[in-house]
Design a protein around this motif. Structure first.
Motif, PDB file in Angstrom:
ATOM      1  N   LEU A 188     -21.777  58.022 136.348  1.00  0.00           N
ATOM      2  CA  LEU A 188     -20.663  58.883 137.113  1.00  0.00           C
ATOM      3  C   LEU A 188     -21.181  60.102 136.297  1.00  0.00           C
ATOM      4  CD1 LEU A 188     -17.150  56.782 136.608  1.00  0.00           C
ATOM      5  CD2 LEU A 188     -19.111  56.173 137.792  1.00  0.00           C
ATOM      6  N   ARG A 189     -20.590  61.167 136.987  1.00  0.00           N
ATOM      7  CA  ARG A 189     -20.905  62.562 137.360  1.00  0.00           C
ATOM      8  C   ARG A 189     -19.595  63.206 137.910  1.00  0.00           C
ATOM      9  NH1 ARG A 189     -26.692  62.999 137.327  1.00  0.00           N
ATOM     10  NH2 ARG A 189     -26.998  65.584 137.149  1.00  0.00           N
ATOM     11  N   PHE A 190     -19.576  64.121 136.690  1.00  0.00           N
ATOM     12  CA  PHE A 190     -18.420  65.669 136.928  1.00  0.00           C
ATOM     13  C   PHE A 190     -18.942  67.051 136.156  1.00  0.00           C
ATOM     14  CE2 PHE A 190     -16.610  61.328 135.231  1.00  0.00           C
ATOM     15  CZ  PHE A 190     -15.841  60.858 135.849  1.00  0.00           C
ATOM     16  N   LYS A 191     -18.332  67.776 137.958  1.00  0.00           N
ATOM     17  CA  LYS A 191     -18.767  69.095 137.493  1.00  0.00           C
ATOM     18  C   LYS A 191     -17.328  69.944 136.857  1.00  0.00           C
ATOM     19  CE  LYS A 191     -20.356  73.085 138.617  1.00  0.00           C
ATOM     20  NZ  LYS A 191     -20.728  73.894 138.629  1.00  0.00           N
ATOM     21  N   LEU A 192     -18.089  70.394 135.487  1.00  0.00           N
ATOM     22  CA  LEU A 192     -17.725  70.795 134.848  1.00  0.00           C
ATOM     23  C   LEU A 192     -16.827  71.778 135.421  1.00  0.00           C
ATOM     24  CD1 LEU A 192     -19.128  71.023 131.574  1.00  0.00           C
ATOM     25  CD2 LEU A 192     -17.296  69.516 131.746  1.00  0.00           C
ATOM     26  N   ALA A 222      -6.508  38.893 121.000  1.00  0.00           N
ATOM     27  CA  ALA A 222      -6.071  40.016 120.590  1.00  0.00           C
ATOM     28  C   ALA A 222      -6.411  40.777 122.741  1.00  0.00           C
ATOM     29  CB  ALA A 222      -8.107  40.443 120.402  1.00  0.00           C
ATOM     30  N   ARG A 223      -5.174  41.512 122.914  1.00  0.00           N
ATOM     31  CA  ARG A 223      -4.973  42.111 123.948  1.00  0.00           C
ATOM     32  C   ARG A 223      -5.505  43.380 124.314  1.00  0.00           C
ATOM     33  NH1 ARG A 223       1.360  40.900 124.985  1.00  0.00           N
ATOM     34  NH2 ARG A 223       1.086  38.837 124.608  1.00  0.00           N
ATOM     35  N   SER A 224      -7.150  43.821 123.901  1.00  0.00           N
ATOM     36  CA  SER A 224      -7.389  45.024 123.953  1.00  0.00           C
ATOM     37  C   SER A 224      -8.921  44.773 124.391  1.00  0.00           C
ATOM     38  CB  SER A 224      -7.646  45.365 122.480  1.00  0.00           C
ATOM     39  OG  SER A 224      -8.397  44.579 121.383  1.00  0.00           O
ATOM     40  N   TYR A 225      -9.949  45.714 123.848  1.00  0.00           N
ATOM     41  CA  TYR A 225     -11.267  45.843 124.856  1.00  0.00           C
ATOM     42  C   TYR A 225     -12.077  46.136 123.540  1.00  0.00           C
ATOM     43  CZ  TYR A 225      -9.262  45.411 129.561  1.00  0.00           C
ATOM     44  OH  TYR A 225      -8.335  45.025 130.876  1.00  0.00           O
ATOM     45  N   ASN A 226     -13.800  46.261 123.963  1.00  0.00           N
ATOM     46  CA  ASN A 226     -14.672  46.062 123.026  1.00  0.00           C
ATOM     47  C   ASN A 226     -15.400  47.252 124.524  1.00  0.00           C
ATOM     48  OD1 ASN A 226     -15.249  44.460 121.064  1.00  0.00           O
ATOM     49  ND2 ASN A 226     -15.267  43.272 121.998  1.00  0.00           N
ATOM     50  N   TRP A 227     -15.094  48.785 123.795  1.00  0.00           N
ATOM     51  CA  TRP A 227     -15.138  49.384 124.781  1.00  0.00           C
ATOM     52  C   TRP A 227     -16.679  50.693 124.544  1.00  0.00           C
ATOM     53  CZ3 TRP A 227     -14.736  54.627 123.696  1.00  0.00           C
ATOM     54  CH2 TRP A 227     -14.020  55.346 122.929  1.00  0.00           C
ATOM     55  N   ASN A 228     -17.100  50.659 125.462  1.00  0.00           N
ATOM     56  CA  ASN A 228     -18.435  52.075 124.698  1.00  0.00           C
ATOM     57  C   ASN A 228     -18.206  53.188 125.549  1.00  0.00           C
ATOM     58  OD1 ASN A 228     -20.343  51.056 122.708  1.00  0.00           O
ATOM     59  ND2 ASN A 228     -20.035  49.390 123.890  1.00  0.00           N
ATOM     60  N   LEU A 229     -19.162  55.113 125.717  1.00  0.00           N
ATOM     61  CA  LEU A 229     -18.543  55.225 126.297  1.00  0.00           C
ATOM     62  C   LEU A 229     -20.151  56.516 125.855  1.00  0.00           C
ATOM     63  CD1 LEU A 229     -17.320  56.622 128.898  1.00  0.00           C
ATOM     64  CD2 LEU A 229     -15.950  58.497 126.765  1.00  0.00           C
ATOM     65  N   LYS A 230     -20.666  56.262 126.866  1.00  0.00           N
ATOM     66  CA  LYS A 230     -22.215  57.725 126.775  1.00  0.00           C
ATOM     67  C   LYS A 230     -21.503  58.920 126.997  1.00  0.00           C
ATOM     68  CE  LYS A 230     -27.318  57.634 126.958  1.00  0.00           C
ATOM     69  NZ  LYS A 230     -28.533  57.603 127.504  1.00  0.00           N
ATOM     70  N   VAL A 231     -21.984  59.970 126.487  1.00  0.00           N
ATOM     71  CA  VAL A 231     -21.721  61.491 126.953  1.00  0.00           C
ATOM     72  C   VAL A 231     -23.010  61.828 126.948  1.00  0.00           C
ATOM     73  CG1 VAL A 231     -20.249  63.174 126.843  1.00  0.00           C
ATOM     74  CG2 VAL A 231     -19.241  61.775 125.685  1.00  0.00           C
ATOM     75  N   GLU A 232     -23.587  62.313 128.004  1.00  0.00           N
ATOM     76  CA  GLU A 232     -24.403  62.983 128.413  1.00  0.00           C
ATOM     77  C   GLU A 232     -24.026  64.527 129.245  1.00  0.00           C
ATOM     78  OE1 GLU A 232     -28.334  60.416 129.606  1.00  0.00           O
ATOM     79  OE2 GLU A 232     -26.940  59.198 130.411  1.00  0.00           O
ATOM     80  N   LEU A 233     -24.627  65.460 129.324  1.00  0.00           N
ATOM     81  CA  LEU A 233     -24.541  67.045 129.730  1.00  0.00           C
ATOM     82  C   LEU A 233     -26.624  67.397 130.402  1.00  0.00           C
ATOM     83  CD1 LEU A 233     -22.305  69.053 130.406  1.00  0.00           C
ATOM     84  CD2 LEU A 233     -24.254  70.910 128.585  1.00  0.00           C
ATOM     85  N   THR A 261     -24.100  69.265 134.465  1.00  0.00           N
ATOM     86  CA  THR A 261     -23.491  68.175 134.933  1.00  0.00           C
ATOM     87  C   THR A 261     -22.816  67.668 133.538  1.00  0.00           C
ATOM     88  OG1 THR A 261     -23.817  67.829 137.562  1.00  0.00           O
ATOM     89  CG2 THR A 261     -22.668  66.402 136.470  1.00  0.00           C
ATOM     90  N   LEU A 262     -21.562  67.067 133.852  1.00  0.00           N
ATOM     91  CA  LEU A 262     -21.204  66.145 132.824  1.00  0.00           C
ATOM     92  C   LEU A 262     -21.824  64.877 133.550  1.00  0.00           C
ATOM     93  CD1 LEU A 262     -19.874  65.733 130.237  1.00  0.00           C
ATOM     94  CD2 LEU A 262     -17.741  65.789 131.213  1.00  0.00           C
ATOM     95  N   VAL A 263     -22.200  64.236 132.649  1.00  0.00           N
ATOM     96  CA  VAL A 263     -22.207  62.680 133.051  1.00  0.00           C
ATOM     97  C   VAL A 263     -21.291  61.495 131.455  1.00  0.00           C
ATOM     98  CG1 VAL A 263     -23.842  60.690 133.845  1.00  0.00           C
ATOM     99  CG2 VAL A 263     -24.161  62.791 133.471  1.00  0.00           C
ATOM    100  N   LEU A 264     -20.503  60.344 132.369  1.00  0.00           N
ATOM    101  CA  LEU A 264     -20.086  59.312 131.688  1.00  0.00           C
ATOM    102  C   LEU A 264     -20.417  57.981 131.779  1.00  0.00           C
ATOM    103  CD1 LEU A 264     -16.115  60.774 131.141  1.00  0.00           C
ATOM    104  CD2 LEU A 264     -18.477  61.499 129.880  1.00  0.00           C
ATOM    105  N   THR A 265     -21.213  57.600 130.819  1.00  0.00           N
ATOM    106  CA  THR A 265     -21.170  56.038 131.399  1.00  0.00           C
ATOM    107  C   THR A 265     -20.322  55.200 130.572  1.00  0.00           C
ATOM    108  OG1 THR A 265     -23.369  56.749 132.062  1.00  0.00           O
ATOM    109  CG2 THR A 265     -23.073  54.485 131.604  1.00  0.00           C
ATOM    110  N   PRO A 266     -18.961  54.682 131.390  1.00  0.00           N
ATOM    111  CA  PRO A 266     -18.139  54.005 130.748  1.00  0.00           C
ATOM    112  C   PRO A 266     -18.384  52.454 131.327  1.00  0.00           C
ATOM    113  CG  PRO A 266     -17.628  55.287 132.569  1.00  0.00           C
ATOM    114  CD  PRO A 266     -18.710  54.702 132.377  1.00  0.00           C
ATOM    115  N   SER A 267     -18.075  51.257 129.750  1.00  0.00           N
ATOM    116  CA  SER A 267     -18.243  49.991 130.259  1.00  0.00           C
ATOM    117  C   SER A 267     -17.143  49.406 129.174  1.00  0.00           C
ATOM    118  CB  SER A 267     -19.771  49.472 129.597  1.00  0.00           C
ATOM    119  OG  SER A 267     -19.945  50.056 127.974  1.00  0.00           O
ATOM    120  N   ARG A 268     -16.499  48.462 128.962  1.00  0.00           N
ATOM    121  CA  ARG A 268     -15.803  47.168 128.566  1.00  0.00           C
ATOM    122  C   ARG A 268     -15.923  46.065 128.638  1.00  0.00           C
ATOM    123  NH1 ARG A 268      -9.967  49.047 131.343  1.00  0.00           N
ATOM    124  NH2 ARG A 268     -10.057  48.075 133.149  1.00  0.00           N
ATOM    125  N   GLU A 269     -15.300  45.110 128.312  1.00  0.00           N
ATOM    126  CA  GLU A 269     -15.225  43.873 127.861  1.00  0.00           C
ATOM    127  C   GLU A 269     -13.774  43.297 127.124  1.00  0.00           C
ATOM    128  OE1 GLU A 269     -18.100  42.915 124.537  1.00  0.00           O
ATOM    129  OE2 GLU A 269     -19.086  41.898 126.678  1.00  0.00           O
TER     130      GLU A 269
END
Length: 261
Positions: free
Chosen positions: A138-142, A164-175, A150-158
């Protein structure tokens, strides 16, 4: 009880350095500090509860505190005529049986940053985020002037396995077109000089003892034009695009200064 109190106080050794926005040493800055001693938890026994003092920086901006005893060392303020602190906060360092004791290193002193009065202030911007955790980039203009990247975020979870009431999550951050590096919360707001990469990844593991659905992430970035920025990113791993999934606060110095206020 008296023996326990005596054993809690540890030798205090601290090495610090005061610098300006360019990283140059600041001579003659005065730091007010306080020391908390174990006796503060049982003042009726007559042990010292603490002490306060001041220390001044040398021509190379350095100072040291040695020969003291206590549980924690805190710095209340840094003062120098013509300057002000980059970020107003009390910084505290633990010793002895502290869960995360400070490890002094004379070759790598703790930095305290002062900003010269009248100097330019970092550009500021903020942005609310709403996205789904589908592993899509996902691309976001700062919200900043002069930043083409552009800030690029790639969020994923399972979902984590029950109960457990929670998620395994990952967030990749790029510029896109720039570089980023992870910051360390709780220290002076000054960007690192090295370690920048095209992207970085943070994650949350519900098996971890400190797992939380909310994550506060601090990182710095460099633009191809030579600017330097700071992003404080907050994400909520238990939300989706139907509500606010996160937010970011951005500071930017077009001149490449590594200090933010």
């Amino acid at each position: 009880m008296a023996d326990i109190i005596r054993s809690e106080d540890a030798p205090i050794e601290f090495f610090g350095k005061v610098v300006d926005a360019a990283g140059s040493p600041v001579e003659g800055a005065e730091l007010a500090f306080h020391i908390v001693k174990a006796g503060s938890f049982a003042p009726s026994l007559g042990f010292p509860t603490g002490e306060v003092g001041n220390v001044r920086t040398a021509p190379d901006g350095r100072f040291e505190i040695i020969g003291k005893q206590g549980m924690t060392l805190g710095f209340d303020k840094v003062v120098k005529a013509g300057f002000h602190e980059a970020e107003r906060m009390i910084r505290t360092f633990g010793y002895g049986n502290n869960a995360a004791p400070h490890r002094p290193d004379k070759a790598a002193p703790e930095l305290f940053v002062l900003i010269r009065d009248g100097s330019s202030v970092s550009q500021q911007g903020e942005l609310n985020l709403a996205f789904d955790w589908k592993g899509e980039a996902l691309r976001f203009k700062l919200p900043l002037k002069g930043v083409e990247e552009t800030l690029v975020l790639t969020p994923s979870r399972e979902p984590a396995k029950p109960p457990a009431r929670s998620y395994n999550w990952n967030l990749k951050v790029e510029l896109d077109g720039g570089q980023v590096v992870m910051g360390t919360k709780g220290i002076a707001p000054i960007a690192p000089t090295e370690g920048y990469l095209p992207g970085l990844t943070v994650n949350g593991d519900p098996k971890g003892t400190r797992w939380t659905s909310t994550a506060d992430i601090l990182f710095y970035f460099k633009t191809k034009s030579g600017g330097c920025g700071q992003i404080k990113l907050k994400v909520y791993s238990d939300r989706d695009s139907t509500s606010r999934t996160g937010s970011l606060d951005v500071s930017f110095n077009p001149d490449g200064s590594r200090v933010f206020e």
